[in-house]
Design a protein around this motif. Structure first.
Motif, PDB file in Angstrom:
ATOM      1  N   ILE A   1       0.821  -1.212   0.000  1.00  0.00           N
ATOM      2  CA  ILE A   1       0.000   0.000   0.000  1.00  0.00           C
ATOM      3  C   ILE A   1       0.854   1.262   0.000  1.00  0.00           C
ATOM      4  N   ASP A   2       1.992   1.245   0.711  1.00  0.00           N
ATOM      5  CA  ASP A   2       2.792   2.474   0.834  1.00  0.00           C
ATOM      6  C   ASP A   2       3.466   2.882  -0.478  1.00  0.00           C
ATOM      7  N   ARG A   3       3.341   2.063  -1.516  1.00  0.00           N
ATOM      8  CA  ARG A   3       3.914   2.410  -2.814  1.00  0.00           C
ATOM      9  C   ARG A   3       2.850   2.857  -3.832  1.00  0.00           C
ATOM     10  N   LEU A   4       1.606   2.956  -3.384  1.00  0.00           N
ATOM     11  CA  LEU A   4       0.530   3.298  -4.320  1.00  0.00           C
ATOM     12  C   LEU A   4       0.503   4.779  -4.686  1.00  0.00           C
ATOM     13  N   VAL A   5       0.795   5.642  -3.730  1.00  0.00           N
ATOM     14  CA  VAL A   5       0.628   7.087  -3.951  1.00  0.00           C
ATOM     15  C   VAL A   5       1.473   7.551  -5.131  1.00  0.00           C
ATOM     16  N   GLY A   6       0.801   8.263  -6.039  1.00  0.00           N
ATOM     17  CA  GLY A   6       1.469   8.785  -7.228  1.00  0.00           C
ATOM     18  C   GLY A   6       1.442   7.849  -8.421  1.00  0.00           C
ATOM     19  N   LYS A   7       1.005   6.612  -8.233  1.00  0.00           N
ATOM     20  CA  LYS A   7       0.991   5.647  -9.328  1.00  0.00           C
ATOM     21  C   LYS A   7      -0.149   5.936 -10.305  1.00  0.00           C
ATOM     22  N   ARG A   8       0.157   5.764 -11.583  1.00  0.00           N
ATOM     23  CA  ARG A   8      -0.861   5.852 -12.636  1.00  0.00           C
ATOM     24  C   ARG A   8      -1.223   4.427 -13.025  1.00  0.00           C
ATOM     25  N   LEU A   9      -2.486   4.077 -12.798  1.00  0.00           N
ATOM     26  CA  LEU A   9      -2.965   2.723 -13.026  1.00  0.00           C
ATOM     27  C   LEU A   9      -3.965   2.704 -14.175  1.00  0.00           C
ATOM     28  N   SER A  10      -4.272   1.521 -14.627  1.00  0.00           N
ATOM     29  CA  SER A  10      -5.299   1.317 -15.636  1.00  0.00           C
ATOM     30  C   SER A  10      -6.392   0.444 -15.032  1.00  0.00           C
ATOM     31  N   ALA A  11      -7.657   0.765 -15.317  1.00  0.00           N
ATOM     32  CA  ALA A  11      -8.763  -0.026 -14.768  1.00  0.00           C
ATOM     33  C   ALA A  11      -9.997   0.147 -15.642  1.00  0.00           C
ATOM     34  N   ASP A  12     -10.910  -0.795 -15.526  1.00  0.00           N
ATOM     35  CA  ASP A  12     -12.223  -0.653 -16.158  1.00  0.00           C
ATOM     36  C   ASP A  12     -13.107   0.167 -15.228  1.00  0.00           C
ATOM     37  N   VAL A  13     -13.641   1.267 -15.736  1.00  0.00           N
ATOM     38  CA  VAL A  13     -14.459   2.177 -14.932  1.00  0.00           C
ATOM     39  C   VAL A  13     -15.663   2.616 -15.760  1.00  0.00           C
ATOM     40  N   ASN A  14     -16.808   2.720 -15.135  1.00  0.00           N
ATOM     41  CA  ASN A  14     -18.005   3.233 -15.813  1.00  0.00           C
ATOM     42  C   ASN A  14     -18.006   4.763 -15.731  1.00  0.00           C
ATOM     43  N   ILE A  15     -17.267   5.397 -16.620  1.00  0.00           N
ATOM     44  CA  ILE A  15     -17.002   6.835 -16.531  1.00  0.00           C
ATOM     45  C   ILE A  15     -18.210   7.721 -16.842  1.00  0.00           C
ATOM     46  N   TYR A  16     -19.320   7.136 -17.280  1.00  0.00           N
ATOM     47  CA  TYR A  16     -20.520   7.941 -17.490  1.00  0.00           C
ATOM     48  C   TYR A  16     -21.485   7.842 -16.306  1.00  0.00           C
ATOM     49  N   ALA A  17     -21.004   7.297 -15.195  1.00  0.00           N
ATOM     50  CA  ALA A  17     -21.811   7.279 -13.969  1.00  0.00           C
ATOM     51  C   ALA A  17     -22.071   8.720 -13.516  1.00  0.00           C
ATOM     52  N   PRO A  18     -23.297   9.054 -13.143  1.00  0.00           N
ATOM     53  CA  PRO A  18     -23.604  10.445 -12.765  1.00  0.00           C
ATOM     54  C   PRO A  18     -23.064  10.867 -11.405  1.00  0.00           C
ATOM     55  N   THR A  19     -22.815   9.904 -10.512  1.00  0.00           N
ATOM     56  CA  THR A  19     -22.320  10.241  -9.176  1.00  0.00           C
ATOM     57  C   THR A  19     -21.142   9.342  -8.820  1.00  0.00           C
ATOM     58  N   ALA A  20     -20.341   9.790  -7.850  1.00  0.00           N
ATOM     59  CA  ALA A  20     -19.190   9.003  -7.403  1.00  0.00           C
ATOM     60  C   ALA A  20     -19.630   7.666  -6.806  1.00  0.00           C
ATOM     61  N   GLY A  21     -20.753   7.655  -6.111  1.00  0.00           N
ATOM     62  CA  GLY A  21     -21.237   6.431  -5.494  1.00  0.00           C
ATOM     63  C   GLY A  21     -21.586   5.343  -6.490  1.00  0.00           C
ATOM     64  N   GLU A  22     -21.863   5.734  -7.740  1.00  0.00           N
ATOM     65  CA  GLU A  22     -22.239   4.757  -8.760  1.00  0.00           C
ATOM     66  C   GLU A  22     -21.039   4.262  -9.567  1.00  0.00           C
ATOM     67  N   LEU A  23     -19.857   4.821  -9.318  1.00  0.00           N
ATOM     68  CA  LEU A  23     -18.666   4.364 -10.024  1.00  0.00           C
ATOM     69  C   LEU A  23     -18.255   2.978  -9.552  1.00  0.00           C
ATOM     70  N   TYR A  24     -17.760   2.175 -10.493  1.00  0.00           N
ATOM     71  CA  TYR A  24     -17.142   0.914 -10.113  1.00  0.00           C
ATOM     72  C   TYR A  24     -15.764   0.809 -10.758  1.00  0.00           C
ATOM     73  N   PHE A  25     -14.937  -0.028 -10.185  1.00  0.00           N
ATOM     74  CA  PHE A  25     -13.559  -0.236 -10.655  1.00  0.00           C
ATOM     75  C   PHE A  25     -13.291  -1.738 -10.690  1.00  0.00           C
TER      76      PHE A  25
END
Length: 234
Positions: free
Chosen positions: A197-221
């Motif tokens: 975990i201590d190496r995560l900050v600053g990392k650029r990752l790739s993931a499947d995300v539903n980027i047209y979700a209207p709210t943050a609560g509806e986002l999935y990764f």
């Protein structure tokens, strides 16, 4: 029966998984008003395999609470039940009083397989339940609304902090809202990348995300991997 055999019909049995008797009863009324037959699961098994054996024997769909372990014998959350039920093509909907408090932690982990989350009280009506089951059936067939379609995008970890359910990664999804951070359980990332975990900050990752979700609560990764390196000169 699974949803690929035929759509849900009036009168179909819906399993109600809820550890509080009062909520089982009121949820049963909602299921009846939505024109289904409520099948309360009075004793929630300690094993998910036992639970699914009971569901598959008695019902063709599921309506589940999220926090099921208040009696002490259940080690899983309702979000996991719903997600794994939908993977089995048994349409399942999550109905909980903890939608706002748990959406960034124990619900987020399973959100990619939870098409619609209902908040007890605000969404406790038969029309919303019928809508949720309809959306869930469609996704079980591989048909996604625009707000639920996954896109492969860059996710940048801006910071990490301790939350009620463990370490949380504060992530920026530029393709969604570049000035907003979204909380993701850090374990969702580290278990995929075999990274502390201590190496995560600053990392650029790739993931499947539903980027047209209207709210943050509806986002999935889902399906995190290492993203491209930072371009020279940045």
């Amino acid at each position: 029966m699974n949803v690929l055999d035929r759509p849900l019909r009036p009168g179909d049995p819906v399993a109600i998984i809820e550890d509080e008797a009062v909520n089982r009863r009121t949820t049963g009324w909602i299921v009846e008003e939505a024109d289904f037959t409520p099948v309360p699961v009075a004793r929630i098994p300690a094993s998910l395999d036992e639970l699914f054996a009971e569901i598959e024997d008695k019902a063709v769909a599921v309506l589940c609470d999220h926090r099921l372990g208040r009696g002490g014998s259940v080690s899983y959350y309702g979000a996991e039940v719903v997600a794994k039920s939908n993977r089995r093509k048994i349409p399942a909907v999550l109905l909980t009083s903890y939608a706002n408090s748990d959406e960034n932690s124990t619900i987020r982990r399973w959100r990619s397989d939870i098409p619609m989350l209902l908040s007890r009280g605000a969404d406790s009506d038969p029309e919303r339940l019928a809508e949720a089951f309809s959306l869930t059936e469609e996704e079980c067939r591989g048909i996604y609304t625009e707000a639920r379609k996954p896109y492969r995008v860059i996710v940048r970890v801006q910071d990490c902090r301790y939350g009620p359910e463990g370490v949380v990664a504060e992530c920026v999804i530029t393709a969604w809202q570049p000035r907003t951070t979204v909380d993701v359980p850090a374990s969702m990332i580290t278990e995929r990348l075999d990274m502390p975990i201590d190496r995560l900050v600053g990392k650029r990752l790739s993931a499947d995300v539903n980027i047209y979700a209207p709210t943050a609560g509806e986002l999935y990764f889902r399906d995190f991997s290492m993203g491209p390196g930072v371009p020279a000169g940045w």
